[in-house]
Every structure is written in C-alpha cells, then in structure tokens.
Design an enzyme around this catalytic site. Structure first.
Site, PDB file in Angstrom:
ATOM      1  N   LYS A 241      33.895  16.045  19.902  1.00  0.00           N
ATOM      2  CA  LYS A 241      33.048  17.548  19.761  1.00  0.00           C
ATOM      3  C   LYS A 241      34.079  18.700  19.630  1.00  0.00           C
ATOM      4  O   LYS A 241      35.338  18.345  19.878  1.00  0.00           O
ATOM      5  CB  LYS A 241      32.220  17.643  21.012  1.00  0.00           C
ATOM      6  CG  LYS A 241      30.994  16.561  20.895  1.00  0.00           C
ATOM      7  CD  LYS A 241      30.322  16.819  21.994  1.00  0.00           C
ATOM      8  CE  LYS A 241      29.128  15.723  21.944  1.00  0.00           C
ATOM      9  NZ  LYS A 241      28.208  15.915  23.120  1.00  0.00           N
TER      10      LYS A 241
ATOM     11  N   TYR B  10      20.795  16.149  15.935  1.00  0.00           N
ATOM     12  CA  TYR B  10      20.430  16.424  17.131  1.00  0.00           C
ATOM     13  C   TYR B  10      18.852  16.339  17.143  1.00  0.00           C
ATOM     14  O   TYR B  10      18.248  16.872  17.910  1.00  0.00           O
ATOM     15  CB  TYR B  10      20.829  17.240  17.933  1.00  0.00           C
ATOM     16  CG  TYR B  10      22.437  16.656  18.633  1.00  0.00           C
ATOM     17  CD1 TYR B  10      22.424  15.677  19.326  1.00  0.00           C
ATOM     18  CD2 TYR B  10      23.547  17.476  18.556  1.00  0.00           C
ATOM     19  CE1 TYR B  10      23.610  15.369  19.730  1.00  0.00           C
ATOM     20  CE2 TYR B  10      24.719  17.031  19.048  1.00  0.00           C
ATOM     21  CZ  TYR B  10      24.485  15.985  19.866  1.00  0.00           C
ATOM     22  OH  TYR B  10      26.086  15.382  20.293  1.00  0.00           O
TER      23      TYR B  10
ATOM     24  N   ASN C 149      30.978  17.961  27.020  1.00  0.00           N
ATOM     25  CA  ASN C 149      31.291  16.560  27.349  1.00  0.00           C
ATOM     26  C   ASN C 149      32.044  16.237  26.286  1.00  0.00           C
ATOM     27  O   ASN C 149      32.210  14.674  26.150  1.00  0.00           O
ATOM     28  CB  ASN C 149      29.946  15.703  27.852  1.00  0.00           C
ATOM     29  CG  ASN C 149      28.920  15.833  26.581  1.00  0.00           C
ATOM     30  OD1 ASN C 149      29.135  16.209  25.486  1.00  0.00           O
ATOM     31  ND2 ASN C 149      27.844  15.072  26.907  1.00  0.00           N
TER      32      ASN C 149
ATOM     33  N   HIS D 187      30.934  12.447  21.393  1.00  0.00           N
ATOM     34  CA  HIS D 187      29.473  11.870  20.862  1.00  0.00           C
ATOM     35  C   HIS D 187      29.655  10.367  20.618  1.00  0.00           C
ATOM     36  O   HIS D 187      30.775   9.860  19.881  1.00  0.00           O
ATOM     37  CB  HIS D 187      28.902  12.671  19.815  1.00  0.00           C
ATOM     38  CG  HIS D 187      27.861  11.785  19.251  1.00  0.00           C
ATOM     39  ND1 HIS D 187      26.526  11.903  19.671  1.00  0.00           N
ATOM     40  CD2 HIS D 187      27.655  10.690  17.955  1.00  0.00           C
ATOM     41  CE1 HIS D 187      25.577  11.217  19.238  1.00  0.00           C
ATOM     42  NE2 HIS D 187      26.262  10.399  18.131  1.00  0.00           N
TER      43      HIS D 187
ATOM     44  N   GLU E 176      23.217   7.928  12.008  1.00  0.00           N
ATOM     45  CA  GLU E 176      24.309   8.863  11.892  1.00  0.00           C
ATOM     46  C   GLU E 176      25.350   8.761  11.014  1.00  0.00           C
ATOM     47  O   GLU E 176      26.003   9.751  10.303  1.00  0.00           O
ATOM     48  CB  GLU E 176      24.804   8.925  13.252  1.00  0.00           C
ATOM     49  CG  GLU E 176      23.677   9.449  14.377  1.00  0.00           C
ATOM     50  CD  GLU E 176      23.949   9.138  15.882  1.00  0.00           C
ATOM     51  OE1 GLU E 176      23.229   9.548  16.787  1.00  0.00           O
ATOM     52  OE2 GLU E 176      25.159   8.681  16.044  1.00  0.00           O
TER      53      GLU E 176
END
Ligand code: GDP
Ligand code: MG
Length: 152
Positions: free
Chosen positions: A12, A52, A115, A118, A129
């Site tokens: 990310k 998402y 975080n 992914h 994805e």
C-alpha cells in the site's frame, strides 16, 4: 491447494513511502514463492472502490479509498503451494495490534488504517483481484530454477 495457486499482494502507499518494497518482496521470495507479475501503479479512486467493493458500506470506506489513493501501490502476483492462505499468514492479522511479530503487519505497522500491505483472502477473491489489477499478458509464465529445491 496447488503449486500453481496464485495470490494478489499489494504494498500500500504507506509501505511504498516507508521504503518497505524490498523487505516485503524478500519475505515472499525467501519463503519460496515465485513472482509472476509486478508493477508500481496509482490506479485511481474508481479502481480502488472496485477493489474494496465488499467494504463499501463500512464507515471507514471513504478513508480507506483516500489512503489507497494517496500514493503509488506496488501490485504483485505471487505463485506457489497454498499461496493465498500462506500469503495471509505472512501478512498477519488485519489489525496490526493483533498481528504476530514475524508477520509483515506485526513487524512494520501499528494501525489498521495504515497496515502497509494487502493480500487476497480466498482463492476466489485472488482470481478476481488479479483480473482487476493485471491484464492477462502482464502475468509472466516462467520456470523458476529453484522449483526442484522448493517442492518435492
Ligand atoms: P484485510 O483483508 O486484512 O486487508 O482486511 P479487510 O479486507 O477486512 O479490510 C481491508 C482494509 O481496510 C484493511 O487492510 C484496513 O486497511 C482497512 N480496515 C479494515 N478495518 C478497518 C477499520 O476498522 N478501520 C479502518 N480505519 N480501516 C480498516
Ligand atoms: Mg480483505
């Protein structure tokens, strides 16, 4: 579960900004997974909302999309035995405070909204994805010289 199972892993924007591209890639390489696709991308809001979509009703959805849209993302496909489940184990729990040391999130992050990485949560979502983030020709078919030393 198969040797050719594939998972979608994305570093990310915070992971890219914090210089964690190399360390995160190393964890997948060192474990024995094979890199099948890799690119640095800023795909834009609409694409990230699609990625998402399952979380669109959550109160943190707008913040999540802004976070993901705040800088480049290192998008990857990794292949190997049980890649999806083992990828999640390497990643750690969603909330870094619950992630074990030795996992990516447990070693590099503190907050659920930052975080760093992914990973697909099922084989079905991995397929969805991968198709969302990569064109078929971006997935490289190659034989790893390590294969016979990684798999019996
Ligand atoms: P993941 O599969 O472990 O990444 O977790 P989810 O699919 O449930 O959520 C996707 C991402 O949304 C997470 O990695 C977090 O970055 C973010 N997220 C999930 N839950 C929360 C939350 O309660 N608050 C905030 N701010 N972000 C969250
Ligand atoms: Mg998820």
């Amino acid at each position: 579960m198969s040797k050719t199972e594939q998972t979608f892993i994305a570093i990310k924007p915070d992971g890219v900004q914090r210089g964690l591209v190399g360390p995160i890639i190393s964890r997948f390489e060192n474990r024995g997974f094979k890199l099948v696709a890799l690119k640095l991308v800023s795909p834009g809001k609409e694409h990230l909302e699609k990625h998402y979509a399952d979380l669109s009703s959550k109160p943190f959805f707008a913040g999540l999309v802004n976070y993901m849209n705040s800088g480049p993302i290192c998008a990857m496909v990794w292949e190997g035995l049980d890649a999806v489940k083992t990828g999640r184990t390497i990643l750690g729990a969603t909330n870094p405070l619950a992630s074990a040391p030795g996992t990516i999130r447990g070693d590099y992050s503190l907050s659920v909204g930052r975080n760093v990485c992914h990973g697909s949560d099922s084989v079905e979502s991995a397929q969805k994805e991968i198709a969302l983030w990569f064109k078929p020709e971006e997935l490289i078919s190659w034989k790893s010289a390590q294969e016979a030393w990684v798999f019996e």
